[in-house]
Write a protein that holds these residues in place. Structure first.
Motif, PDB file in Angstrom:
ATOM      1  N   GLU A 162       0.820  -1.213   0.000  1.00 41.78           N
ATOM      2  CA  GLU A 162       0.000   0.000   0.000  1.00 41.78           C
ATOM      3  C   GLU A 162       0.855   1.264   0.000  1.00 41.78           C
ATOM      4  O   GLU A 162       0.354   2.351  -0.302  1.00 41.78           O
ATOM      5  CB  GLU A 162      -0.961  -0.008   1.200  1.00 41.78           C
ATOM      6  N   THR A 163       2.124   1.139   0.345  1.00 40.79           N
ATOM      7  CA  THR A 163       3.059   2.267   0.284  1.00 40.79           C
ATOM      8  C   THR A 163       4.326   1.735  -0.384  1.00 40.79           C
ATOM      9  O   THR A 163       5.388   1.663   0.219  1.00 40.79           O
ATOM     10  CB  THR A 163       3.392   2.797   1.702  1.00 40.79           C
ATOM     11  N   ALA A 164       4.200   1.391  -1.619  1.00 37.45           N
ATOM     12  CA  ALA A 164       5.253   0.617  -2.268  1.00 37.45           C
ATOM     13  C   ALA A 164       6.399   1.515  -2.716  1.00 37.45           C
ATOM     14  O   ALA A 164       6.216   2.434  -3.530  1.00 37.45           O
ATOM     15  CB  ALA A 164       4.682  -0.144  -3.463  1.00 37.45           C
ATOM     16  N   ALA A 165       7.575   1.238  -2.189  1.00 43.08           N
ATOM     17  CA  ALA A 165       8.763   1.999  -2.587  1.00 43.08           C
ATOM     18  C   ALA A 165       8.981   1.911  -4.092  1.00 43.08           C
ATOM     19  O   ALA A 165       9.510   2.838  -4.718  1.00 43.08           O
ATOM     20  CB  ALA A 165       9.982   1.460  -1.837  1.00 43.08           C
ATOM     21  N   ASN A 166       8.545   0.805  -4.677  1.00 44.45           N
ATOM     22  CA  ASN A 166       8.818   0.615  -6.103  1.00 44.45           C
ATOM     23  C   ASN A 166       7.922   1.440  -7.018  1.00 44.45           C
ATOM     24  O   ASN A 166       8.121   1.431  -8.233  1.00 44.45           O
ATOM     25  CB  ASN A 166       8.740  -0.874  -6.462  1.00 44.45           C
ATOM     26  N   VAL A 167       6.970   2.170  -6.454  1.00 43.11           N
ATOM     27  CA  VAL A 167       6.292   3.194  -7.255  1.00 43.11           C
ATOM     28  C   VAL A 167       7.320   4.238  -7.707  1.00 43.11           C
ATOM     29  O   VAL A 167       7.204   4.834  -8.776  1.00 43.11           O
ATOM     30  CB  VAL A 167       5.162   3.857  -6.432  1.00 43.11           C
ATOM     31  N   LEU A 168       8.350   4.416  -6.883  1.00 43.66           N
ATOM     32  CA  LEU A 168       9.328   5.479  -7.122  1.00 43.66           C
ATOM     33  C   LEU A 168      10.539   5.009  -7.923  1.00 43.66           C
ATOM     34  O   LEU A 168      11.124   5.795  -8.670  1.00 43.66           O
ATOM     35  CB  LEU A 168       9.822   6.025  -5.775  1.00 43.66           C
ATOM     36  N   THR A 169      10.932   3.742  -7.754  1.00 53.65           N
ATOM     37  CA  THR A 169      12.173   3.265  -8.378  1.00 53.65           C
ATOM     38  C   THR A 169      12.021   3.227  -9.895  1.00 53.65           C
ATOM     39  O   THR A 169      10.917   3.270 -10.426  1.00 53.65           O
ATOM     40  CB  THR A 169      12.534   1.863  -7.873  1.00 53.65           C
ATOM     41  N   HIS A 170      13.140   3.127 -10.551  1.00 54.76           N
ATOM     42  CA  HIS A 170      13.042   3.109 -12.013  1.00 54.76           C
ATOM     43  C   HIS A 170      13.694   1.863 -12.593  1.00 54.76           C
ATOM     44  O   HIS A 170      14.407   1.143 -11.914  1.00 54.76           O
ATOM     45  CB  HIS A 170      13.589   4.395 -12.636  1.00 54.76           C
ATOM     46  N   ALA A 171      13.410   1.650 -13.866  1.00 51.78           N
ATOM     47  CA  ALA A 171      13.720   0.365 -14.485  1.00 51.78           C
ATOM     48  C   ALA A 171      14.990   0.407 -15.326  1.00 51.78           C
ATOM     49  O   ALA A 171      15.158  -0.436 -16.205  1.00 51.78           O
ATOM     50  CB  ALA A 171      12.537  -0.101 -15.332  1.00 51.78           C
ATOM     51  N   ALA A 172      15.901   1.343 -15.041  1.00 48.97           N
ATOM     52  CA  ALA A 172      17.189   1.312 -15.743  1.00 48.97           C
ATOM     53  C   ALA A 172      17.890  -0.006 -15.400  1.00 48.97           C
ATOM     54  O   ALA A 172      17.930  -0.403 -14.243  1.00 48.97           O
ATOM     55  CB  ALA A 172      18.051   2.485 -15.297  1.00 48.97           C
ATOM     56  N   LEU A 173      18.422  -0.686 -16.413  1.00 47.54           N
ATOM     57  CA  LEU A 173      18.912  -2.051 -16.216  1.00 47.54           C
ATOM     58  C   LEU A 173      20.426  -2.153 -16.324  1.00 47.54           C
ATOM     59  O   LEU A 173      21.050  -1.446 -17.123  1.00 47.54           O
ATOM     60  CB  LEU A 173      18.299  -2.992 -17.260  1.00 47.54           C
ATOM     61  N   ASP A 174      20.981  -3.055 -15.547  1.00 47.98           N
ATOM     62  CA  ASP A 174      22.353  -3.497 -15.775  1.00 47.98           C
ATOM     63  C   ASP A 174      22.376  -4.135 -17.170  1.00 47.98           C
ATOM     64  O   ASP A 174      21.545  -5.014 -17.458  1.00 47.98           O
ATOM     65  CB  ASP A 174      22.726  -4.541 -14.710  1.00 47.98           C
ATOM     66  N   PRO A 175      23.316  -3.731 -18.034  1.00 50.28           N
ATOM     67  CA  PRO A 175      23.252  -4.220 -19.420  1.00 50.28           C
ATOM     68  C   PRO A 175      23.509  -5.716 -19.556  1.00 50.28           C
ATOM     69  O   PRO A 175      23.079  -6.324 -20.536  1.00 50.28           O
ATOM     70  CB  PRO A 175      24.337  -3.403 -20.131  1.00 50.28           C
ATOM     71  N   ILE A 176      24.173  -6.317 -18.597  1.00 48.20           N
ATOM     72  CA  ILE A 176      24.476  -7.748 -18.701  1.00 48.20           C
ATOM     73  C   ILE A 176      23.426  -8.565 -17.955  1.00 48.20           C
ATOM     74  O   ILE A 176      22.792  -9.452 -18.511  1.00 48.20           O
ATOM     75  CB  ILE A 176      25.882  -8.036 -18.140  1.00 48.20           C
TER      76      ILE A 176
END
Ligand code: SF4
Length: 708
Positions: free
Chosen positions: A671-685
């Motif tokens: 209900e208060t999800a930190a992952n609303v804020l995080t982003h999906a930039a990926l490690d290239p490998i």
């Protein structure tokens, strides 16, 4: 009273503690530590003591559900499985196997993960198979495999207490995430072992350390290169080991030489003198063990961070010795095992590459099929994104909850809303299951047999103590029944009983298992590192650590003795690269995320355990008092945190254990999800998202405004 004690393995972290389920009149009435267990030695952490307390939650799923007119309504198993079989086969036939995606689960047993990846590959013909290792330790698998030839923890937990002379903990809140491993380290401290902690937060282990280095989030490569620069500059490295057992030293040295302590101080914030002291301590107390968790893997440079740890350990001759090594601590009970048995898009069991023709032939022969997919499949995050783009038309998700665990949750929710057909197999109606078209009720770990593989490659039994609740079934049985619905036993085209169309061409066989023990026998037959793993041996010996190639082999406590799995250990030249999103004028704080001792993963089980949930019932954000003054918190208890992807309101905990400019949130709270804020930039490998660093605004919210 006539209690039965059923010995099994803890369902929470990857330590793999042994516990006894107390059963009275067919119900679990308690949990007790297993006195003789080699890891837990008669102890459990708070989660272990409460490991079964979610089992009788009124929220348990006990009947299959099918969405009709927008609502999930009860259905029979035959209706639910027939619908799933028909839809998956139809989409496969219309759009090809790559329109399907399958998520397996680190919560489930080895046997269940094996069967689901087999169904995906042998029946659905896709390598779009992955699980949440992608979100925690994919860089470990990639980085350690590149350096050593094996992507697993090199050493064993008991060695920490008996052998290790120096611990270097980086990016691991060990006492909260792996409490019984932390207690081994603290026992080693009593006999004089040294402790260095590198972490942006002053964790409990940091407070107990000889040296605590507080680096800026995302600067791990700079710090590790700095340690190596000092070790080489001061001639503290193991020249004989490097010459005899490694390659690539000169290229690594050329890069590392530029990371003087003064430059590292600028990049990381770690004082140059502290760095020098840490380098000397690590290099002069052998054997030295590096311990890490998601603090270094959940970055766009996650694989680089792991390779840097491998460089440091090899430079000092600390790989291939008891008590040393590079030791990723796995956060989930069976994330190691799920990787081992092929729940990854690029490998079958035992890390055998799907792109190698000889390997495909081997599995085609073993499974009695033709035409296995020769291409590497999509990862978790790629599958979710592809679902949003219409490239994936159906997702089958077993005991995973991406709507809490994935980055940039608003986008993930949109993608799962858009997917044409979503099947979720779980024990609770999780946030993800609430969106499903079909929900299949699985059984919890106390209701089924199987095995988990712990963080130190330790394969242990999971034992059934009670029957599955209601109509729920063990996940391995559900998968086998679904495969049979798809015609996977009779092999005839159009042979799905119950009306599934299409069927499987090519005569697939091999879902007719009477027990998980038979599944493990098949795993052993196709997986060299599990070749000697059978239930009779596990029951007799208690555990086996892979590699265990034959029925005569006693297992391997530590890896790379005398030679690395790849022959020579390989140094990698690794440059520091800044995180994908840094704090700036508009978003001036760095958000980093992590675990709480009382919760686990997406909270689907611990938040249904009254005793655990009452300890930490809601999300919070940790903030330094200086920052509280800076934003004018002024006695208020709530803040609004906003990133470029979403915003949440959350209660504040003021603490000096976090650096000014950095805020921390646990990630367990839907209900208060930190992952609303995080982003999906990926490690290239490794394709892991950068959960550990994103830029946010933080503003005070008055008590009247907040949603407490
Ligand atoms: Fe379970 Fe991990 Fe606690 Fe052991 S340390 S009891 S495995 S949660």
């Amino acid at each position: 009273m006539d209690y039965k004690n059923i010995l099994t393995t803890c369902v929470y972290c990857g330590t793999g503690c042994g516990l006894n389920l107390q059963v009275l009149d067919g119900r679990i009435v308690g949990v007790l530590p297993a006195a003789e267990h080699p890891l837990s030695q008669g102890r459990l952490c708070v989660k272990g003591w409460n490991a079964a307390s979610f089992v009788y939650s009124p929220d348990r799923l006990t009947v299959p559900l099918i969405r009709r007119d927008g609502r999930l309504v009860e259905a029979t198993w035959d209706e639910a499985l027939t619908l799933v079989a028909q839809k998956l086969l139809r989409i496969r036939d219309e759009s090809g196997p790559h329109a399907l995606g399958v998520l397996t689960s680190a919560k489930c047993t080895n046997e269940e993960n094996y069967l689901l990846q087999k169904l995906a590959r042998a029946v659905l013909k896709t390598n779009n198979v992955d699980h949440c290792a992608r979100l925690c330790h994919a860089p470990t698998v990639a980085g350690l495999a590149a350096a050593f030839g094996s992507g697993a923890m090199t050493n064993s937990i008991p060695e920490f207490e008996s052998d290790t002379a120096c611990f270097l903990i980086i990016g691991s809140n060990t006492s909260e995430a792996h409490p019984l491993i932390a207690s081994r380290i603290l026992k080693a401290r009593e006999r004089g072992a040294r402790l260095i902690v590198i972490d942006p937060r002053e964790t409990q282990m940091a407070r107990l350390a000889d040296l605590y280095l507080a680096q800026r989030p995302g600067s791990d490569v700079a710090v590790l290169n700095g340690l190596m620069q000092v070790i080489m500059e001061e001639e503290l490295w193991d020249k004989e080991y490097v010459a005899g057992r490694t390659e690539g030293f000169d290229a690594m040295k050329a890069v590392v030489s530029g990371y003087t302590p003064e430059r590292v101080e600028q990049l990381s914030g770690v004082p140059a003198d502290m760095l020098r002291q840490a380098a000397r301590m690590y290099a002069t107390h052998k054997p030295a063990a590096i311990i890490y968790t998601m603090g270094i893997t959940q970055h766009t440079t996650g694989t680089d961070n792991v390779k840097s740890c491998a460089n440091l350990a090899m430079l000092t001759g600390n790989v291939g010795v008891p008590g040393g090594g590079v030791n990723p601590l796995r956060g989930q009970n069976n994330v190691q095992g799920a990787c081992d048995v092929g729940a990854l898009p690029n490998v079958y069991t035992g890390y055998q590459a799907v792109t190698l023709p000889a390997v495909r032939e081997k599995f085609e022969h073993a499974w009695g099929v033709t035409g296995l997919d020769p291409h590497v499949g999509l990862t978790v995050t790629e599958m979710i994104a592809a679902a949003g783009e219409g490239k994936i038309r159906a997702l089958y998700i077993m005991a995973e909850n991406p709507l809490v665990s994935d980055p940039d949750l608003n986008h993930a929710r949109q993608c799962l809303n858009d997917v044409e057909f979503l099947v979720v197999q779980d024990i609770f109606l999780t946030e993800t299951a609430q969106l499903a078209d079909v929900v299949l009720p699985g059984a919890s770990f106390v209701e089924k047999d199987g095995t988990f593989t712990g963080t130190d490659r330790r394969i242990q039994r999971v034992r059934q103590a009670i029957p599955p609740l209601g109509q729920s079934k063990p996940d391995w049985q559900i998968i086998c029944e679904l495969a049979r619905k798809m015609g996977a036993l009779d092999g005839a085209s159009g042979g799905a009983s119950g009306g599934a169309s299409g069927g499987v061409s090519g005569g697939v066989s091999g879902f007719d298992f009477a027990s998980p023990a038979e599944v493990m026998d098949e795993i052993a037959a196709v997986t060299p590192i599990y070749g000697g793993v059978h239930y009779d041996r596990l029951d007799r010996l208690g555990f086996l650590q892979w590699p265990c190639p034959t029925a005569e082999h006693s297992g391997t406590p530590y890896l790379h003795k005398e030679r690395f799995s790849r022959g020579m250990g390989l140094f990698h030249p690794v440059e520091y690269i800044a995180p994908a999103e840094m704090a700036d004028d508009e978003y001036p704080f760095v958000l980093t995320t992590g675990r709480s001792m009382f919760h686990w993963h997406t909270g689907s089980m611990t938040r249904r355990s009254t005793r655990l949930d009452q300890e930490v019932p809601t999300a919070y954000v940790e903030m330094h008092p200086q920052d509280a003054a800076r934003i004018g918190l002024d006695g208020n208890r709530w803040v609004r945190i906003r990133s470029r992807r979403g915003e949440i309101q959350v209660a504040v905990r003021l603490t000096r254990r976090i650096r000014p400019g950095v805020v921390f949130m646990p990630f367990h709270f839907a209900e208060t999800a930190a992952n609303v804020l995080t982003h999906a930039a990926l490690d290239p490998i490794a394709k892991i998202p950068e959960f550990k660093v994103c830029a946010v605004q933080v503003e005070a919210v008055s008590t009247e405004e907040c949603h407490e």
